[in-house]
Scaffold this active site. Structure first.
Site, PDB file in Angstrom:
ATOM      1  CD  GLU A  55     -65.812 -75.314 -18.987  1.00 49.88           C
ATOM      2  OE1 GLU A  55     -64.604 -75.378 -19.250  1.00 49.88           O
ATOM      3  OE2 GLU A  55     -66.271 -75.355 -17.819  1.00 49.88           O
ATOM      4  CB  CYS A  79     -60.499 -78.841 -16.252  1.00 55.94           C
ATOM      5  SG  CYS A  79     -62.046 -79.769 -16.136  1.00 55.94           S
ATOM      6  CB  ALA A 157     -54.075 -45.529   7.083  1.00 62.12           C
ATOM      7  CB  SER A 171     -52.585 -44.617  14.594  1.00 63.64           C
ATOM      8  OG  SER A 171     -53.223 -45.743  15.158  1.00 63.64           O
ATOM      9  CD1 TRP A 173     -61.199 -42.354  14.061  1.00 63.06           C
ATOM     10  CD2 TRP A 173     -60.278 -44.133  13.116  1.00 63.06           C
ATOM     11  NE1 TRP A 173     -61.822 -43.454  14.589  1.00 63.06           N
ATOM     12  CE2 TRP A 173     -61.272 -44.572  14.022  1.00 63.06           C
ATOM     13  CE3 TRP A 173     -59.559 -45.083  12.391  1.00 63.06           C
ATOM     14  CZ2 TRP A 173     -61.551 -45.918  14.229  1.00 63.06           C
ATOM     15  CZ3 TRP A 173     -59.850 -46.413  12.599  1.00 63.06           C
ATOM     16  CH2 TRP A 173     -60.834 -46.824  13.502  1.00 63.06           C
ATOM     17  NE  ARG A 187     -60.328 -54.391   8.573  1.00 61.22           N
ATOM     18  CZ  ARG A 187     -60.399 -54.112   9.869  1.00 61.22           C
ATOM     19  NH1 ARG A 187     -61.429 -54.535  10.591  1.00 61.22           N
ATOM     20  NH2 ARG A 187     -59.445 -53.408  10.463  1.00 61.22           N
ATOM     21  CG  ASP A 203     -53.426 -50.248  17.656  1.00 60.43           C
ATOM     22  OD1 ASP A 203     -52.993 -49.488  18.544  1.00 60.43           O
ATOM     23  OD2 ASP A 203     -52.950 -50.298  16.504  1.00 60.43           O
ATOM     24  CG  LEU A 274     -47.767 -58.629   9.785  1.00 61.98           C
ATOM     25  CD1 LEU A 274     -46.880 -59.793  10.197  1.00 61.98           C
ATOM     26  CD2 LEU A 274     -49.204 -58.867  10.247  1.00 61.98           C
ATOM     27  CB  ALA A 275     -46.967 -53.506   6.561  1.00 60.57           C
TER      28      ALA A 275
END
Length: 341
Positions: A55, A79, A157, A171, A173, A187, A203, A274-275
């Site tokens: 602003e 604000c 995936a 894995s 692809w 990312r 990996d 982890l997911a």
């Protein structure tokens, strides 16, 4: 006073200039000053920590008294606190603004209350104009303000039958080049990319964001590894342009620390373990599932235990979008926080 089409158009303009400001601890905010006849007098955006807010940036482009009787269109509620800069609500009052239209309410404990301050000064105020569009732009910042942690996107995936790898663990692809390019683009938009030590050791991912030619994007997310096992000196992540940050465990504690580092957007793609942990702990704000039209079979599931013992405990998701990426599908969902009942 009803919101006019001109004001809605000005809000779209404010949303278009807001991303000119840098992503970081402060939100990306845009502002437009409209004359009484609906002409755009000036626009502005927040240019970073310690600089004038949107602003004030817009007002600074006008001559004295040029904003008197005008309307201010802002993507975030002005604000009402003094930090490195003064309250935007006071700046608007001092400029003689007659009306303010904003999109998203400020959730901050210290900074909220600007709308009421403006009303107390006799300024007409309208809120929630194009709120969903503005909330999408401010999504990560709003998560930090409301929950005290970064906004978390969990990605995996999988094959059509829900597998993340073949029986032997391979894995690469599952998905095609279009899907992989989309992952790297996302990312690059994140502040940090997170993987588990299991994935790093198995990996050897670089945890970088690259274009389709394999070159690094100028902006690289902070590489983060969760787990207590040591990362080898020869690991690819050790060659990341930024120094890797490792946490022994405790996802909530890791997110708290990342928030203190100024991280607002976390991209998790560290494998099923982890997911599953992020989903199980209720820390996933968005889930990206890349589905390839292949069948693998076996027991290498894309998601493991998420704390669902019976169907009534199944995690409910809202489908936000579905995209075709070559032969693959990207399904974007948001947890609702509810179970099936």
């Amino acid at each position: 006073m009803a919101v006019t089409d001109i004001e809605r158009g000005a809000m779209r303009h404010a949303l278009s200039v807001a991303p000119n400001g840098p992503r970081g601890v402060n939100p990306q905010v845009g502002a437009v000053i409209l004359s009484a006849s609906g002409e755009i007098l000036a626009d502005g955006w927040h240019r970073g920590i310690g600089t004038p807010h949107a602003e004030v940036d817009a007002l600074s482009k006008l001559t004295p008294d040029a904003a008197r009787g005008a309307t201010a269109i802002v993507t975030l509620e002005p604000c009402n606190h003094t930090g490195r800069t003064g309250p935007c609500s006071e700046a608007l009052i001092a400029a003689g603004i007659a009306r303010v239209v904003y999109a998203v309410a400020d959730p901050g404990e210290d900074s909220a209350g600007g709308a009421q301050r403006l009303r107390d000064a006799g300024i007409d105020v309208d809120a929630r104009v194009l709120e969903e569009d503005a909330a999408q732009l401010l999504e990560s910042w709003l998560t930090v303000q409301r929950l005290g942690r970064p906004h978390v996107t969990v990605k995996w995936a999988q094959s059509l039958d829900g597998r993340a790898a073949a029986t032997d663990g391979t894995s690469k692809w599952i998905t095609g080049p279009a899907a992989r390019a989309d992952v790297h683009r996302r990312r690059a938009q994140a502040d940090a990319i997170v993987a588990g030590t299991g994935t790093v050791l198995a990996d050897d991912p670089a945890l970088t964001a690259r274009n389709e030619s394999g070159e690094l994007f100028p902006q690289q997310p902070l590489p983060v590894v969760i787990g207590s096992r040591a990362i080898p000196d020869a690991a690819a992540v050790r060659r990341h342009p930024r120094s890797v940050v490792q946490y022994d465990g405790g996802l909530a504690e890791a997110l708290d620390d990342l928030a203190r580092r100024g991280v607002q957007r976390v991209f998790v793609e560290g494998g099923p373990t982890l997911a599953s942990a992020f989903v199980r702990d209720g820390l996933a704000d968005e889930i990206l599932t890349y589905v390839a039209p292949v069948l693998i079979g076996g027991d290498r599931l894309a998601l493991g235990d998420i704390g669902v013992a019976t169907i009534s405990q199944a995690r409910r998701l809202t489908v936000a979008a579905v995209h075709h990426l070559g032969d693959d599908l990207l399904v974007i969902t948001n947890p609702t926080g509810e179970s099936e009942n």
